[in-house]
Design a protein around this motif. Structure first.
Motif, PDB file in Angstrom:
ATOM      1  N   ASN A 260      31.373  72.727  39.291  1.00 43.77           N
ATOM      2  CA  ASN A 260      31.240  72.357  40.705  1.00 43.77           C
ATOM      3  C   ASN A 260      32.040  73.284  41.602  1.00 43.77           C
ATOM      4  O   ASN A 260      31.716  73.451  42.785  1.00 43.77           O
ATOM      5  CB  ASN A 260      31.682  70.910  40.919  1.00 43.77           C
ATOM      6  CG  ASN A 260      33.158  70.697  40.642  1.00 43.77           C
ATOM      7  OD1 ASN A 260      33.605  70.890  39.516  1.00 43.77           O
ATOM      8  ND2 ASN A 260      33.900  70.275  41.658  1.00 43.77           N
ATOM      9  N   ALA A 263      29.641  75.902  42.562  1.00 46.12           N
ATOM     10  CA  ALA A 263      28.745  75.388  43.602  1.00 46.12           C
ATOM     11  C   ALA A 263      29.433  75.421  44.963  1.00 46.12           C
ATOM     12  O   ALA A 263      28.799  75.726  45.987  1.00 46.12           O
ATOM     13  CB  ALA A 263      28.308  73.968  43.259  1.00 46.12           C
ATOM     14  N   HIS A 264      30.708  75.118  44.980  1.00 49.28           N
ATOM     15  CA  HIS A 264      31.476  75.154  46.233  1.00 49.28           C
ATOM     16  C   HIS A 264      31.530  76.572  46.792  1.00 49.28           C
ATOM     17  O   HIS A 264      31.264  76.806  47.978  1.00 49.28           O
ATOM     18  CB  HIS A 264      32.888  74.629  45.974  1.00 49.28           C
ATOM     19  CG  HIS A 264      33.756  74.592  47.186  1.00 49.28           C
ATOM     20  ND1 HIS A 264      33.844  73.493  48.017  1.00 49.28           N
ATOM     21  CD2 HIS A 264      34.580  75.526  47.728  1.00 49.28           C
ATOM     22  CE1 HIS A 264      34.676  73.745  49.008  1.00 49.28           C
ATOM     23  NE2 HIS A 264      35.138  74.984  48.849  1.00 49.28           N
ATOM     24  N   SER A 267      28.260  77.734  48.127  1.00 53.78           N
ATOM     25  CA  SER A 267      27.979  77.096  49.420  1.00 53.78           C
ATOM     26  C   SER A 267      28.635  77.833  50.564  1.00 53.78           C
ATOM     27  O   SER A 267      28.099  77.895  51.682  1.00 53.78           O
ATOM     28  CB  SER A 267      28.436  75.637  49.389  1.00 53.78           C
ATOM     29  OG  SER A 267      27.750  74.902  48.395  1.00 53.78           O
ATOM     30  N   THR A 290      31.232  72.921  53.607  1.00 54.42           N
ATOM     31  CA  THR A 290      31.034  73.485  52.272  1.00 54.42           C
ATOM     32  C   THR A 290      31.090  72.403  51.208  1.00 54.42           C
ATOM     33  O   THR A 290      30.292  72.401  50.260  1.00 54.42           O
ATOM     34  CB  THR A 290      32.080  74.588  52.002  1.00 54.42           C
ATOM     35  OG1 THR A 290      31.904  75.632  52.959  1.00 54.42           O
ATOM     36  CG2 THR A 290      31.927  75.155  50.600  1.00 54.42           C
ATOM     37  N   GLU A 294      28.129  71.567  48.712  1.00 54.61           N
ATOM     38  CA  GLU A 294      28.439  71.557  47.271  1.00 54.61           C
ATOM     39  C   GLU A 294      27.948  70.259  46.631  1.00 54.61           C
ATOM     40  O   GLU A 294      27.328  70.268  45.556  1.00 54.61           O
ATOM     41  CB  GLU A 294      29.945  71.693  47.088  1.00 54.61           C
ATOM     42  CG  GLU A 294      30.461  71.372  45.697  1.00 54.61           C
ATOM     43  CD  GLU A 294      31.938  71.011  45.692  1.00 54.61           C
ATOM     44  OE1 GLU A 294      32.368  70.376  44.708  1.00 54.61           O
ATOM     45  OE2 GLU A 294      32.654  71.355  46.656  1.00 54.61           O
TER      46      GLU A 294
END
Length: 321
Positions: A260, A263-264, A267, A290, A294
Motif C-alpha cells: 500500500n 499505491a500511496h 497516487s 493522496t 491510495e
C-alpha cells in the motif's frame, strides 16, 4: 566526490522581478553569475539558521516585458549539504563502492543548487551527472542515455530530462552500484544487487496499481515509473520523486503485505506532483488527497472491505494522534 557535473538548464517556472532575481541557497558557494552571457553582480543576504541565505542577482540590463533571461550560475554545494547523504563503501550492502542519495522535501533543494525553493514555483530541468563508470546515476526524470566522459576515461555521463514542471522539492538524485529488474512495461526496480531480486518480487504489483490509478485520476503523464530501494537510513517509507519513487528496504516483507506504500507513492503522481500545495502550511492538500486515492486503489484491487479497513485504521490513528 561522486558528482562532477550537475547542470540545471531550464528554470521555466522561475519568477523574475524586473532587473533582479532572488534565489534560495544553503551552504552553497557561488563563483560567477552571467545573464544572457553578460557578467552579473550577486550578493548573499543574512544567514538564517535553517532557511539558509538569499542570493540576489542584479541583471546587467533592464529586463523588458516578454524578454527571455538565461541566468547561468557557477557554484559548488557543500559536503555537509542537508539535502545529501553520503555513504562510505562499508555502509552499503555491497561494501565496495560509495553511495549517495538526496532528500529535498521540504526546503532542502536550496542546499544542492540555487533555486526558488517553494512549492508555489515549478520548473523543468535537464541534468548531466558524471560518475565513475562502475556506478549508476538516477534522477527524478526520464533517462536520456549515457556517454563516456570526454574529460576522464574512467567516468561516464548520465543525462536526464524532466519536461513536466515540478516544484524543487521533487528534484532527486542517487548514485551507487545499482542494478535494475523490469517489473512492468514502464517500471524498473533499482537496488544494490543484494536486494534487487527481492525488490522485484515485492513490488511486482506496480503496473496494476498504475492502471487502477489512471482509471481513477486520468492518464499518467510522467512516462516512466521506476522504484528505487535505498539503504535503511532513508528516513521515510517512500518519497514520490517523479519517474523514480524512493522506498525504504523495510518494505521488503517477502509477501507484498506493505505494498500500500507503493499505491500511496503512485497516487502522488497526480495529487502532489501534478497538483501541488502552494505553501507548506497546506501540506495536507498533498497528503490527504493522496491517502484518499491510495485507498481507492486498494478498494479496486483488493475489495471494498480492504478500503474500509484501511480507513478505520487511519481514523483510529488520527484520534490517537
Amino acid at each position: 566526490f561522486i558528482i562532477a557535473t550537475f547542470i540545471i538548464a531550464l528554470f521555466n517556472g522561475c519568477v523574475i522581478f524586473s532587473s533582479s532575481q532572488v534565489l534560495d541557497t544553503k551552504d552553497i558557494q557561488v563563483f560567477k553569475v552571467t545573464v544572457n552571457g553578460q557578467d552579473a553582480q550577486f550578493a548573499f543576504g543574512e544567514k538564517h539558521s535553517f532557511k539558509g541565505t538569499s542570493l540576489k542577482i542584479t541583471f546587467p540590463f533592464e529586463l523588458r516585458r516578454g524578454q527571455e533571461a538565461i541566468v547561468e550560475i557557477s557554484f559548488e554545494s557543500s559536503p555537509k549539504s542537508s539535502a545529501l547523504q553520503w555513504f562510505t563503501p562499508e555502509q552499503t550492502s555491497g561494501k565496495k563502492h560509495p553511495f549517495l542519495f538526496s532528500q529535498c522535501q521540504a526546503i532542502h533543494c536550496r542546499a544542492i543548487f540555487p533555486c526558488q525553493d517553494t512549492p508555489a514555483v515549478k520548473l523543468t530541468y535537464y541534468a548531466e551527472i558524471s560518475v565513475p563508470k562502475e556506478l549508476v546515476a538516477l534522477m527524478s526524470a526520464n533517462r536520456d542515455g549515457e556517454v563516456p566522459d570526454p574529460e576522464d576515461s574512467s567516468r561516464k555521463i548520465y543525462r536526464f530530462s524532466q519536461n513536466v514542471p515540478i516544484p524543487c522539492y521533487l528534484v532527486a538524485l542517487v548514485v551507487g552500484a545499482l542494478e535494475s529488474r523490469k517489473i512492468g512495461p514502464r517500471t524498473l526496480v533499482w537496488a544494490e544487487k543484494e536486494l534487487v531480486d527481492k525488490s522485484a518480487f515485492e513490488f511486482s504489483e506496480a503496473e496494476a496499481m498504475l492502471k487502477t490509478a489512471e482509471d481513477l485520476a486520468g492518464p499518467y503523464v510522467w512516462g516512466q515509473y521506476d522504484l528505487l530501494v535505498l539503504p535503511p537510513s532513508f528516513p521515510y517509507g517512500g518519497m514520490e520523486n517523479p519517474c523514480l519513487t524512493f522506498v525504504t528496504p523495510t518494505l521488503l516483507a517477502g509477501d507484498r503485505s506493505l505494498s500500500n506504500v507503493i499505491a500511496h507513492e503512485i497516487s502522488h503522481s497526480w495529487t502532489g506532483n501534478l497538483v501541488t500545495n502552494k505553501t507548506w502550511e497546506h501540506f495536507w492538500l498533498n497528503e490527504g488527497h493522496t491517502v484518499y486515492l491510495e485507498r481507492r486503489i486498494g478498494g479496486r484491487l483488493f475489495g471494498e472491505q480492504f478500503r474500509h479497513f484501511q480507513a478505520l485504521g487511519g481514523w483510529r490513528e488520527l484520534q490517537n494522534t
